[in-house]
Design a protein around this motif. Structure first.
Motif, PDB file in Angstrom:
ATOM      1  N   LEU A  72      46.390  39.624  45.644  1.00  0.00           N
ATOM      2  CA  LEU A  72      46.124  40.974  45.598  1.00  0.00           C
ATOM      3  C   LEU A  72      45.752  41.249  43.979  1.00  0.00           C
ATOM      4  CD1 LEU A  72      48.914  42.974  47.127  1.00  0.00           C
ATOM      5  CD2 LEU A  72      46.465  42.695  47.779  1.00  0.00           C
ATOM      6  N   LEU A  73      46.418  40.461  42.948  1.00  0.00           N
ATOM      7  CA  LEU A  73      46.020  40.711  41.676  1.00  0.00           C
ATOM      8  C   LEU A  73      44.637  39.927  41.535  1.00  0.00           C
ATOM      9  CD1 LEU A  73      46.810  41.309  38.688  1.00  0.00           C
ATOM     10  CD2 LEU A  73      47.609  39.084  38.553  1.00  0.00           C
ATOM     11  N   ASP A  74      44.467  39.040  42.071  1.00  0.00           N
ATOM     12  CA  ASP A  74      42.954  38.308  42.027  1.00  0.00           C
ATOM     13  C   ASP A  74      41.889  39.339  42.363  1.00  0.00           C
ATOM     14  OD1 ASP A  74      41.578  35.758  41.418  1.00  0.00           O
ATOM     15  OD2 ASP A  74      40.848  35.928  43.174  1.00  0.00           O
ATOM     16  N   LYS A  75      42.192  39.891  43.496  1.00  0.00           N
ATOM     17  CA  LYS A  75      41.238  40.970  44.088  1.00  0.00           C
ATOM     18  C   LYS A  75      41.121  41.981  43.178  1.00  0.00           C
ATOM     19  CE  LYS A  75      38.865  43.221  47.271  1.00  0.00           C
ATOM     20  NZ  LYS A  75      38.536  44.470  46.838  1.00  0.00           N
ATOM     21  N   ARG A  76      42.102  42.730  42.311  1.00  0.00           N
ATOM     22  CA  ARG A  76      42.055  43.653  41.570  1.00  0.00           C
ATOM     23  C   ARG A  76      41.236  43.370  40.180  1.00  0.00           C
ATOM     24  NH1 ARG A  76      48.025  46.113  40.769  1.00  0.00           N
ATOM     25  NH2 ARG A  76      46.609  47.600  39.396  1.00  0.00           N
ATOM     26  N   LEU A  77      41.487  41.876  39.902  1.00  0.00           N
ATOM     27  CA  LEU A  77      40.680  41.357  38.714  1.00  0.00           C
ATOM     28  C   LEU A  77      39.428  41.712  38.831  1.00  0.00           C
ATOM     29  CD1 LEU A  77      43.083  38.503  37.549  1.00  0.00           C
ATOM     30  CD2 LEU A  77      42.518  40.737  36.185  1.00  0.00           C
ATOM     31  N   ASP A  78      38.705  41.161  40.030  1.00  0.00           N
ATOM     32  CA  ASP A  78      37.373  41.027  40.628  1.00  0.00           C
ATOM     33  C   ASP A  78      36.854  42.394  40.601  1.00  0.00           C
ATOM     34  OD1 ASP A  78      37.390  38.370  40.819  1.00  0.00           O
ATOM     35  OD2 ASP A  78      37.856  38.681  43.310  1.00  0.00           O
ATOM     36  N   ASP A  79      37.798  43.575  41.011  1.00  0.00           N
ATOM     37  CA  ASP A  79      37.108  44.837  41.178  1.00  0.00           C
ATOM     38  C   ASP A  79      36.827  45.536  39.526  1.00  0.00           C
ATOM     39  OD1 ASP A  79      37.321  44.655  43.906  1.00  0.00           O
ATOM     40  OD2 ASP A  79      39.412  45.906  43.841  1.00  0.00           O
ATOM     41  N   ALA A  80      38.045  45.194  38.821  1.00  0.00           N
ATOM     42  CA  ALA A  80      37.975  45.397  37.225  1.00  0.00           C
ATOM     43  C   ALA A  80      36.704  44.747  36.679  1.00  0.00           C
ATOM     44  CB  ALA A  80      39.150  45.091  36.844  1.00  0.00           C
ATOM     45  N   MET A  81      36.487  43.597  36.942  1.00  0.00           N
ATOM     46  CA  MET A  81      35.179  43.039  36.415  1.00  0.00           C
ATOM     47  C   MET A  81      34.145  43.562  36.793  1.00  0.00           C
ATOM     48  SD  MET A  81      34.250  40.608  34.187  1.00  0.00           S
ATOM     49  CE  MET A  81      35.740  39.756  33.812  1.00  0.00           C
TER      50      MET A  81
END
Length: 323
Positions: A72-81
């Protein structure tokens, strides 16, 4: 009480009681216990391969949950980027372009960290690859945010300077339209009212009754308010900064003093006919870097397109000036 056991003795043709020796009994007991222990040990080992203990099940659930949270954190990082990349694109293509600043190159925004392996401590675990990749993304995001933050600080300074610039440059007509008799003469070659010789007229003449209000066309500081300049009579000069100066000539009287700071639209004086003037009017000039330029290009602040078009037509007529 244990039951007695007997056996048949063929020699005596009689039954005899079985007597068990204590040593043999101890031997059998020892063998039985060892066999039981070995069986239990192997059973535990084999069972552990196929069955989980409650503690192991709890740890497995925790590991699964941690893996899910990392994903989930990895997905949120992709969204933030993705959001940050959109801001970076606008920063380079709109903000910095508008304020005439150089875009930030991609290699500066995504520069590596170098040095020792900063992710070595995450190696050797079941999910090491996921953990390392997530931390790499987090580091890249943190650095990109720092670069973008510094860029926005620079944009803020540029915007404030741009706002001051837009407020400073002459941008309105110095006399209200409803107060004008007519726009008598524009910038360019005109006939001198006294010598009748064709010569260059460096400003614009607005005819209006004596005492008509005159307004500052941009923010600035009053540098002169006197009648000691040949031909201008009582006149005012405002320094707007950025190389711009506006001049208002042939005034009846002043409403400002030297070194006074004024804002666009402030009342600075009144129309008159002092100096080398044929009739009450305002002679208005705009200077840029010590060169007189056409004021017609600086009325976007308070004229409608139709009014500006009409002013442009009148200013282009080669007629007689009033000064």
């Amino acid at each position: 009480m244990a039951k007695a056991k007997y056996y048949y003795d063929s020699e005596t043709l009689s039954y005899r009681k079985i007597e068990r020796k204590k040593r043999k009994t101890f031997k059998y007991a020892t063998v039985f216990l060892l066999a039981s222990a070995l069986f239990g040990f192997f059973f535990v080992i084999i069972a552990s391969q196929f069955f989980e203990s409650p503690k192991e099940r709890e740890l497995a659930r925790e590991n699964q949950n941690l893996k899910f949270q990392y994903e989930l954190l990895d997905k949120r990082l992709d969204d933030a980027m993705a959001v940050l990349e959109n801001v970076e694109e606008r920063d380079n293509a709109i903000y910095r372009l508008y304020f005439e600043a150089n875009p930030i190159p991609e290699e500066q925004r995504r520069a590596g960290f170098g040095g020792v392996n900063r992710y070595k401590k995450y190696e050797g675990f079941n999910n090491s690859e996921l953990i390392i990749e997530t931390n790499k993304k987090l580091d890249v995001l943190e650095k990109a945010v720092v670069v973008q933050s510094k860029s926005l600080d620079e944009i803020k300074i540029l915007a404030e300077d741009k706002e001051k610039f837009l407020e400073a440059i002459p941008a309105i007509q110095p006399v209200n339209n409803e107060n004008l008799t007519r726009m008598a003469s524009g910038y360019g070659y005109r006939t001198d009212p006294f010598t009748k010789v064709r010569k260059f007229h460096y400003g614009m003449d607005f005819t209006a009754p004596r005492g008509t209000p005159i307004y500052a066309t941009g923010d600035g500081i009053v540098k002169r308010a006197d009648n000691s300049s040949t031909g201008y009579g009582k006149h005012i000069r405002i320094d707007h900064g950025y190389g711009y100066i506006s001049l208002y000539a042939h005034l009846y009287k002043y409403n400002v003093r030297v070194n006074q700071r004024v804002k666009r639209g402030d009342l600075i004086g009144y129309v008159g006919s002092t100096g080398r003037s044929e009739a009450p009017h305002l002679h208005y000039e705009v200077w840029k870097d010590d060169e007189r330029i056409n004021p017609i290009n600086f009325y976007y602040g308070n004229l409608s397109p139709a009014e500006f078009d009409e002013l442009l037509k009148k200013a282009s007529l080669e007629n007689q000036s009033l000064d």
